[in-house]
Design a protein around this motif. Structure first.
Motif, PDB file in Angstrom:
ATOM      1  N   LEU A 110       0.869   4.473  -2.570  1.00 32.58           N
ATOM      2  CA  LEU A 110       0.437   5.787  -2.075  1.00 32.58           C
ATOM      3  C   LEU A 110       1.516   6.831  -2.298  1.00 32.58           C
ATOM      4  O   LEU A 110       1.226   7.959  -2.709  1.00 32.58           O
ATOM      5  N   ILE A 111       2.776   6.473  -2.046  1.00 32.08           N
ATOM      6  CA  ILE A 111       3.868   7.426  -2.271  1.00 32.08           C
ATOM      7  C   ILE A 111       3.928   7.798  -3.741  1.00 32.08           C
ATOM      8  O   ILE A 111       4.072   8.954  -4.110  1.00 32.08           O
ATOM      9  N   VAL A 126       0.840  -1.198   0.000  1.00 31.37           N
ATOM     10  CA  VAL A 126       0.000   0.000   0.000  1.00 31.37           C
ATOM     11  C   VAL A 126       0.873   1.245   0.000  1.00 31.37           C
ATOM     12  O   VAL A 126       0.624   2.202  -0.741  1.00 31.37           O
ATOM     13  N   GLY A 127       1.921   1.211   0.799  1.00 31.77           N
ATOM     14  CA  GLY A 127       2.772   2.387   0.970  1.00 31.77           C
ATOM     15  C   GLY A 127       3.419   2.823  -0.323  1.00 31.77           C
ATOM     16  O   GLY A 127       3.403   4.009  -0.668  1.00 31.77           O
TER      17      GLY A 127
END
Lengths: 261, 145
Positions: A254-255, A250-251
């Motif tokens: 998102l970044i 997810v990270g």
């Protein structure tokens, strides 16, 4: 059947194999450590002339040894790929009870275990559908809107097919969860951009819920609190790394989309 | 009204997870009930005490006790009801926000959220363990009779 006292060495070996198979089936279906140890020991002790049985079970393997007429026999089985299947746990549990209380022959027992192993009560489609229901209602539980509900449903439905495809490649649980959560975040982002869904957070939280190692975490802590430290550690590692895989997946997305802060 | 909504949502999501975990068809609805009632306890105690950890503990305790009750009634292992029933309490959102704060370089917020998430998970386990102790002691008393 009548001469239980005279079961031969071969029979005892088969009994040990049966107990291990039953134990492995339960462990693979995600049963608690103490339940597996209990089942294995009960199956072994159900026939006479077996003086001593001990079982050591951790989530990645089963070790049993028993003493028969002064001779020690042991059996080790490695276990991989735990996936939760409560129906199998219930069936093996029932089987062990009937096996212990009746004079079922050991061959029949092994056949029965093999039959249970093949049972899948829900098709992939049904499971994907209900997984999507779970995700989308979870999203509502966290104050998502009806648009978030639709987005979480569709995302989770698509990703569960993807996940079953990826896990059929037998890579590793870490890669599976990583890929699934990358796709969840990309799809959720697209849905939000298309105007379906209001809050990216809530859609993602709902959709990753089937991946979150909730059961592994609670079982790990439970095992540790009840003194099974090895299983606790092992399940705990699984839980931590599953969570890390999801967080990475997810990270990264998102970044990439929102841009690092 | 809000209570009914919460009940329905948690019921449906527990049922979804029960099927995802391949629980037997007969016990799916009971698992849903266990999950929904556990979540109601969580929701009400949270409104009273405003503490995530304590209310999760009470929710999990309810789930555990109900699970043991159904297990006794239908002669099935309690895991069938408990595994899916605790899912609404699992801190998935907590884990997500921990990760989000880490991305945003908010390390102190991430630590706060992470520790809270861990304690919520521990509270769930505590609730389940305590309920299983209850049921074991009931069994022992009955066997003595």
């Amino acid at each position: 059947m009548t001469n239980l006292n005279e079961i031969e060495r071969e029979e005892v070996k088969k009994l040990l194999v049966l107990a291990t198979l039953a134990g492995r089936l339960m462990l693979k279906a995600g049963a608690e450590t103490y339940r597996v140890e209990d089942t294995v020991m009960r199956i072994c002790q159900s026939r006479k002339d077996i003086q001593y049985v001990d079982a050591f079970v951790i989530p990645t393997g089963i070790f049993i040894s028993l003493e028969y007429k002064g001779e020690l026999i042991s059996y080790i089985k490695r276990v991989k790929n735990i996936s939760i299947d409560l129906n199998k746990i219930a069936l093996v549990n029932e089987f062990s009870r009937t096996f212990v209380s009746s004079h079922m022959s050991i061959e029949d027992g092994i056949r029965e275990i093999k039959r249970i192993n093949k049972i899948h009560i829900y098709s992939n489609f049904t499971q994907a559908f209900f997984g999507a229901i779970a995700s989308s209602f979870f999203c509502l539980l966290f104050q998502g809107t009806s648009m978030d509900f639709i987005a979480a449903f569709v995302v989770s439905f698509i990703v569960s097919f993807l996940l079953s495809f990826v896990s059929s490649l037998k890579l590793s649980f870490f890669i599976d969860k990583f890929i699934a959560s990358v796709f969840i975040s990309i799809l959720s982002y697209l849905f939000i951009k298309l105007g379906i869904g209001n809050s990216l957070d809530k859609v993602i939280i709902g959709a990753i819920m089937p991946l979150v190692p909730g059961v592994a975490i609670t079982n790990a802590i439970r095992d540790t609190m009840s003194g099974d430290f090895m299983s606790g550690l092992s399940r705990g590692m699984e839980a931590v790394f599953s969570a890390l895989a999801i967080a990475f997946g997810v990270g990264i997305v998102l970044i990439f989309f929102i841009g690092g802060y | 009204m809000e209570l009914i909504k919460q009940f329905v949502f948690s019921f449906m999501s527990t049922i979804g997870f029960a099927v995802l975990f391949s629980s037997p068809k007969k016990s799916v609805v009971y698992a849903g009930l266990v999950g929904a009632i556990g979540w109601m306890f969580y929701y009400i105690t949270f409104a009273m005490m405003n503490s995530y950890v304590a209310s999760t503990f009470f929710g999990a305790l309810t789930v555990g006790l109900l699970g043991e009750l159904f297990a006794r009634k239908y002669k099935k292992p309690a895991t069938l009801y408990i595994t899916a029933g605790i899912i609404p309490l699992v801190p998935g959102a907590g884990a997500y926000y921990t990760m989000l704060y880490l991305i945003e370089n908010e390390f102190s917020l991430a630590a706060t959220k992470g520790v809270e998430t861990f304690f919520i998970a521990a509270a769930i386990s505590m609730g389940i363990i305590i309920s299983s102790i209850f049921s074991k002691s009931i069994k022992r008393v009955r066997q003595k009779d």
